[in-house]
Motif scaffolding. Structure first.
Motif, mmCIF file in Angstrom:
data_model
loop_
_atom_site.group_PDB
_atom_site.id
_atom_site.type_symbol
_atom_site.label_atom_id
_atom_site.label_comp_id
_atom_site.label_asym_id
_atom_site.label_seq_id
_atom_site.Cartn_x
_atom_site.Cartn_y
_atom_site.Cartn_z
ATOM 1 N N LYS A 1 0.842 -1.201 0.000
ATOM 2 C CA LYS A 1 0.000 0.000 0.000
ATOM 3 C C LYS A 1 0.879 1.254 0.000
ATOM 4 O O LYS A 1 0.603 2.226 -0.714
ATOM 5 C CB LYS A 1 -0.932 -0.009 1.206
ATOM 6 C CG LYS A 1 -2.061 -1.037 1.103
ATOM 7 C CD LYS A 1 -2.946 -1.017 2.337
ATOM 8 C CE LYS A 1 -4.085 -2.018 2.209
ATOM 9 N NZ LYS A 1 -4.953 -2.028 3.428
ATOM 10 N N ALA A 2 1.946 1.233 0.815
ATOM 11 C CA ALA A 2 2.866 2.367 0.848
ATOM 12 C C ALA A 2 3.596 2.517 -0.478
ATOM 13 O O ALA A 2 3.808 3.635 -0.961
ATOM 14 C CB ALA A 2 3.871 2.188 1.993
ATOM 15 N N PHE A 3 3.978 1.403 -1.089
ATOM 16 C CA PHE A 3 4.650 1.428 -2.385
ATOM 17 C C PHE A 3 3.755 2.074 -3.437
ATOM 18 O O PHE A 3 4.217 2.869 -4.273
ATOM 19 C CB PHE A 3 5.016 -0.003 -2.794
ATOM 20 C CG PHE A 3 5.751 -0.113 -4.102
ATOM 21 C CD1 PHE A 3 7.066 0.290 -4.196
ATOM 22 C CD2 PHE A 3 5.132 -0.628 -5.229
ATOM 23 C CE1 PHE A 3 7.758 0.177 -5.407
ATOM 24 C CE2 PHE A 3 5.803 -0.739 -6.426
ATOM 25 C CZ PHE A 3 7.122 -0.335 -6.515
ATOM 26 N N LYS A 4 2.466 1.755 -3.391
ATOM 27 C CA LYS A 4 1.517 2.345 -4.324
ATOM 28 C C LYS A 4 1.455 3.861 -4.153
ATOM 29 O O LYS A 4 1.456 4.617 -5.127
ATOM 30 C CB LYS A 4 0.135 1.725 -4.104
ATOM 31 C CG LYS A 4 -0.945 2.244 -5.038
ATOM 32 C CD LYS A 4 -2.275 1.541 -4.767
ATOM 33 C CE LYS A 4 -3.364 2.099 -5.675
ATOM 34 N NZ LYS A 4 -4.679 1.441 -5.419
ATOM 35 N N VAL A 5 1.441 4.326 -2.912
ATOM 36 C CA VAL A 5 1.408 5.768 -2.644
ATOM 37 C C VAL A 5 2.672 6.444 -3.178
ATOM 38 O O VAL A 5 2.610 7.487 -3.847
ATOM 39 C CB VAL A 5 1.260 6.029 -1.128
ATOM 40 C CG1 VAL A 5 1.437 7.519 -0.825
ATOM 41 C CG2 VAL A 5 -0.109 5.561 -0.633
ATOM 42 N N VAL A 6 3.820 5.861 -2.880
ATOM 43 C CA VAL A 6 5.095 6.442 -3.311
ATOM 44 C C VAL A 6 5.175 6.548 -4.830
ATOM 45 O O VAL A 6 5.575 7.583 -5.377
ATOM 46 C CB VAL A 6 6.280 5.612 -2.764
ATOM 47 C CG1 VAL A 6 7.589 6.028 -3.419
ATOM 48 C CG2 VAL A 6 6.380 5.766 -1.251
ATOM 49 N N THR A 7 4.780 5.504 -5.531
ATOM 50 C CA THR A 7 4.860 5.538 -6.996
ATOM 51 C C THR A 7 3.863 6.528 -7.592
ATOM 52 O O THR A 7 4.156 7.166 -8.607
ATOM 53 C CB THR A 7 4.653 4.136 -7.603
ATOM 54 O OG1 THR A 7 3.419 3.577 -7.139
ATOM 55 C CG2 THR A 7 5.802 3.210 -7.214
ATOM 56 N N HIS A 8 2.710 6.672 -6.982
ATOM 57 C CA HIS A 8 1.736 7.643 -7.483
ATOM 58 C C HIS A 8 2.263 9.068 -7.319
ATOM 59 O O HIS A 8 2.105 9.910 -8.222
ATOM 60 C CB HIS A 8 0.402 7.485 -6.751
ATOM 61 C CG HIS A 8 -0.510 6.483 -7.380
ATOM 62 N ND1 HIS A 8 -1.559 6.818 -8.204
ATOM 63 C CD2 HIS A 8 -0.530 5.129 -7.311
ATOM 64 C CE1 HIS A 8 -2.186 5.730 -8.610
ATOM 65 N NE2 HIS A 8 -1.574 4.692 -8.092
ATOM 66 N N ILE A 9 2.884 9.357 -6.189
ATOM 67 C CA ILE A 9 3.413 10.699 -5.961
ATOM 68 C C ILE A 9 4.575 10.974 -6.902
ATOM 69 O O ILE A 9 4.693 12.061 -7.476
ATOM 70 C CB ILE A 9 3.831 10.870 -4.492
ATOM 71 C CG1 ILE A 9 2.574 10.973 -3.615
ATOM 72 C CG2 ILE A 9 4.711 12.098 -4.304
ATOM 73 C CD1 ILE A 9 2.834 11.125 -2.164
ATOM 74 N N ALA A 10 5.438 10.005 -7.095
ATOM 75 C CA ALA A 10 6.567 10.169 -8.014
ATOM 76 C C ALA A 10 6.054 10.383 -9.431
ATOM 77 O O ALA A 10 6.569 11.243 -10.166
ATOM 78 C CB ALA A 10 7.480 8.952 -7.951
ATOM 79 N N ALA A 11 5.049 9.637 -9.833
ATOM 80 C CA ALA A 11 4.491 9.793 -11.188
ATOM 81 C C ALA A 11 3.938 11.196 -11.397
ATOM 82 O O ALA A 11 4.069 11.780 -12.488
ATOM 83 C CB ALA A 11 3.397 8.752 -11.415
ATOM 84 N N ALA A 12 3.333 11.750 -10.349
ATOM 85 C CA ALA A 12 2.763 13.104 -10.454
ATOM 86 C C ALA A 12 3.847 14.176 -10.573
ATOM 87 O O ALA A 12 3.568 15.299 -11.017
ATOM 88 C CB ALA A 12 1.877 13.378 -9.254
ATOM 89 N N ALA A 13 5.077 13.838 -10.176
ATOM 90 C CA ALA A 13 6.180 14.803 -10.228
ATOM 91 C C ALA A 13 6.947 14.757 -11.545
ATOM 92 O O ALA A 13 7.864 15.547 -11.753
ATOM 93 C CB ALA A 13 7.141 14.541 -9.067
ATOM 94 N N ILE A 14 6.578 13.831 -12.439
ATOM 95 C CA ILE A 14 7.247 13.712 -13.739
ATOM 96 C C ILE A 14 6.726 14.777 -14.683
ATOM 97 O O ILE A 14 5.522 14.939 -14.853
ATOM 98 C CB ILE A 14 7.027 12.304 -14.338
ATOM 99 C CG1 ILE A 14 7.647 11.235 -13.435
ATOM 100 C CG2 ILE A 14 7.596 12.216 -15.736
ATOM 101 C CD1 ILE A 14 7.274 9.819 -13.814
#
Length: 275
Positions: free
Chosen positions: A257-270
């Motif tokens: 669940k935490a991994f999903k959050v981290v990847t979503h935030i990183a994707a939004a910063a691209i």
């Protein structure tokens, strides 16, 4: 016996490049049919091996790629995004085995369309210090719920990767990797036959085991510093290098669940061309 299929698309029959798997393209429309055929071949074998119910969880991109109108009549389809456990939604619903269909190797590894969650901004993921593909992450989650991995399909390198996280699982290589965007592919009639046979034999591995909850650590390396900076704003996530973050979790379920959050935030910063 109730079996779950986690169905990704990059490792499906014939898929070799971006256009094959990006929703809306002409090639995607073509490969939706081949993807669905792989799933149907798997359901046929599982049913012949004794499965009474097969639930297919769409695991690729929009998670709306499989053709419901062409799906095997015995299957049930979980389609659509924003599932709490994403690729593994349903693993906690008392299934007796899971199939990783159409899987691929992880970010930083050789393999057709290799990546881990984000297509091109993550350069590596580590689970408890071991380089991890989506398959390794998902297998650890399945193990926590006492669910064995029965079968893995994808390219030949994906099958080799599976030997490291699910050594007892049956594997089917539907193509041989030449490069990230090229492969020697088998025709659908051949891969369907191989998948059906392997699915049938894999049912001998089905059966729940004891659940095993333990703490885990995940580290993620990005290709740019600002992505690590963005991910590090998540509580419990620490920046352990200029382009690398890590976090600890009390269970694999919480870790994913935490991994999903981290990847979503990183994707939004691209940002566009510069990433």
């Amino acid at each position: 016996m109730r079996i779950m299929i986690s169905a990704d698309m990059e490792g499906a029959t014939g898929v070799t490049w971006t256009g094959d798997v990006v929703p809306g393209t002409e090639q995607w429309q073509r490969f939706r049919r081949l993807f669905t055929a792989d799933v149907n071949a798997c359901v046929t074998g599982l049913e012949a091996g004794g499965a009474k119910q097969v639930v297919v969880n769409e695991a690729h991109s929009s998670q709306r790629n499989l053709l419901l109108e062409d799906l095997h009549h015995s299957a049930r389809l979980l389609t659509g995004r924003h599932k709490p456990l994403s690729m593994m939604q349903g693993i906690d619903s008392e299934v007796d085995g899971v199939v990783f269909l159409g899987y691929h190797t992880g970010a930083g590894a050789r393999g057709v369309l290799s990546h881990t969650y984000l297509e091109n901004s993550i350069t590596g993921v580590w689970l408890d210090g071991v380089h991890a593909s989506e398959g390794r992450l998902n297998a650890a989650l399945a193990a926590e719920h006492g669910v064995p991995v029965l079968l893995v399909t994808g390219d030949d390198l994906t099958c080799a990767d599976a030997a490291g996280y699910a050594p007892d699982a049956v594997t089917v290589a539907v193509k041989e990797c030449v490069s990230r965007y090229a492969a020697v592919c088998l025709p659908p009639a051949v891969t369907s036959s191989h998948i059906t046979e392997a699915s049938l034999s894999s049912m001998s591995l089905a059966g729940r085991t004891a659940q095993s909850v333990a703490p885990h650590r995940i580290e993620i390396e990005f290709d740019a510093t600002h992505l690590a900076d963005a991910a590090a704003i998540v509580p419990t996530v620490e920046q352990v290098g200029e382009r690398r973050v890590g976090f600890d979790a009390a269970s694999m379920t919480e870790a994913m669940k935490a991994f999903k959050v981290v990847t979503h935030i990183a994707a939004a910063a691209i940002e566009d061309l510069y990433g």
